[in-house]
Enzyme design. Structure first.
Site, mmCIF file in Angstrom:
data_model
loop_
_atom_site.group_PDB
_atom_site.id
_atom_site.type_symbol
_atom_site.label_atom_id
_atom_site.label_comp_id
_atom_site.label_asym_id
_atom_site.label_seq_id
_atom_site.Cartn_x
_atom_site.Cartn_y
_atom_site.Cartn_z
ATOM 1 C CB SER A 157 -4.989 -5.229 -0.905
ATOM 2 O OG SER A 157 -3.723 -4.895 -1.415
ATOM 3 C CG ASP A 252 -1.956 1.435 2.006
ATOM 4 O OD1 ASP A 252 -1.043 1.091 1.234
ATOM 5 O OD2 ASP A 252 -3.105 0.953 1.956
ATOM 6 C CG HIS A 282 -1.725 -2.456 2.483
ATOM 7 N ND1 HIS A 282 -2.557 -1.831 1.583
ATOM 8 C CD2 HIS A 282 -1.673 -3.759 2.099
ATOM 9 C CE1 HIS A 282 -2.980 -2.708 0.698
ATOM 10 N NE2 HIS A 282 -2.469 -3.896 0.992
#
Length: 315
Positions: A157, A252, A282
């Site tokens: 991320s 996501d 995610h």
């Protein structure tokens, strides 16, 4: 109430209604509660861990953990890992577990960097902290029996963003470029008008509304740093970046941006592995026992092993 509109794989159903509370009241509380985890990371016989304080440009230090498998050989490869959390949240328990697994499975040392977080420390503090950690590893390689030619960077991320930004910084500032970069459902670019950002406004863990909130905390002064260190997809050149592993989650908002970044890297001649996982959300790594997660970790470890071995033959 569960979000049933997306065919999320049953392994991740437990998390299908979860999104972190993101406001000026909740974030300091979350940061305080989660920041103690780095101090409580246990030392095991298989993966001893050393606590380090890394000097950064401001004269302060950031905390880091150096994992060294008990059977590690001298002159070992090293993965520098930057955790996710939208540049705002500290690492979660699964991040530390993954760091140990990468160390054991890829037979490498892992430096886990506890970089400083927004909103108290907005851009460009996080990338500068992470770059300082990379400089520190290069300078300390002999001391810690690390092969300077086999240092990779990785992250999930926001950490995926920081990993590739460190590569850009190293290239621009004249340091050796990491031998590989591993980006897991990364923030490849900011404010990208992709299809996944448009349609995934209510997906769990992170959606486009959440991404906007994270960005507001992270970017407080658009003139504070070089723009491509904020949004690497927009870099004028991706030339000379290292071999790359990119992995996306299906549901996501960041998915399409990561795919576009992989395509841009390829256009500049960078060797890229792109893996699009199906039925995932995610942060799906949080369900470590899922066969989907296990397969993903297997691919990541294979990528690291291959990258370290290739770098070893190029000395």
């Amino acid at each position: 109430m569960a979000r049933t509109k997306y065919p999320i794989h049953p392994d991740f159903k437990r998390w299908e209604s979860f999104n972190p509370p993101l406001n000026e009241t909740s974030i300091p509380i979350l940061q305080k509660l989660m920041s103690v985890l780095v101090l409580k990371e246990p030392i095991t016989s298989k993966v001893p861990v050393e606590r380090k304080d890394i000097p950064v440009n401001s004269g302060e230090t950031v905390r880091a953990l150096l994992y060294s498998p008990s059977n590690i050989t001298p002159n070992a490869p090293c993965l520098i890992y930057f955790h996710g959390g939208g540049f705002v949240l500290p690492a979660g328990p699964f991040h530390y577990t993954l760091a140990k697994e990468y160390a054991m499975r890829a037979n490498c040392k892992v430096l886990f960097v506890d970089y400083r977080l927004a909103p108290q420390y907005p851009f460009p503090v996080a990338p500068e902290d992470c770059y300082a950690a990379y400089q520190w590893v290069l300078a300390s390689a002999e001391k810690f029996s690390i092969d300077p030619n086999r240092i990779a960077v990785g992250g999930d991320s926001a950490g995926g963003n920081l990993a590739t930004v460190v590569c850009l910084m190293a290239r621009d500032r004249g340091l050796p470029i990491p031998c590989a970069q591993m980006m897991i459902y990364p923030v490849a670019g900011m404010k990208m008008a992709t299809e996944s950002m448009r349609i995934y406004t209510d997906t769990p863990m992170c959606n486009s509304k959440d991404a906007d909130k994270y960005d507001q905390f992270y970017m407080q002064d658009s003139s504070a740093g070089k723009h491509e260190y904020y949004s690497p997809y927009e870099a004028k050149s991706l030339d000379r970046l290292p071999t790359t592993y990119i992995e996306t989650a299906e549901f996501d908002c960041l998915r399409d941006g990561a795919i576009l970044y992989a395509e841009r890297l390829s256009a500049f001649g960078v060797n890229v592995e792109l893996h699009n996982t199906i039925g995932t959300i995610h942060g799906f790594d949080i369900v470590r026992k899922s066969p989907i997660v296990r397969d993903s970790i297997e691919r990541r470890v294979d990528f690291l092993k291959k990258s370290f071995n290739i770098s070893s033959t190029r000395k």
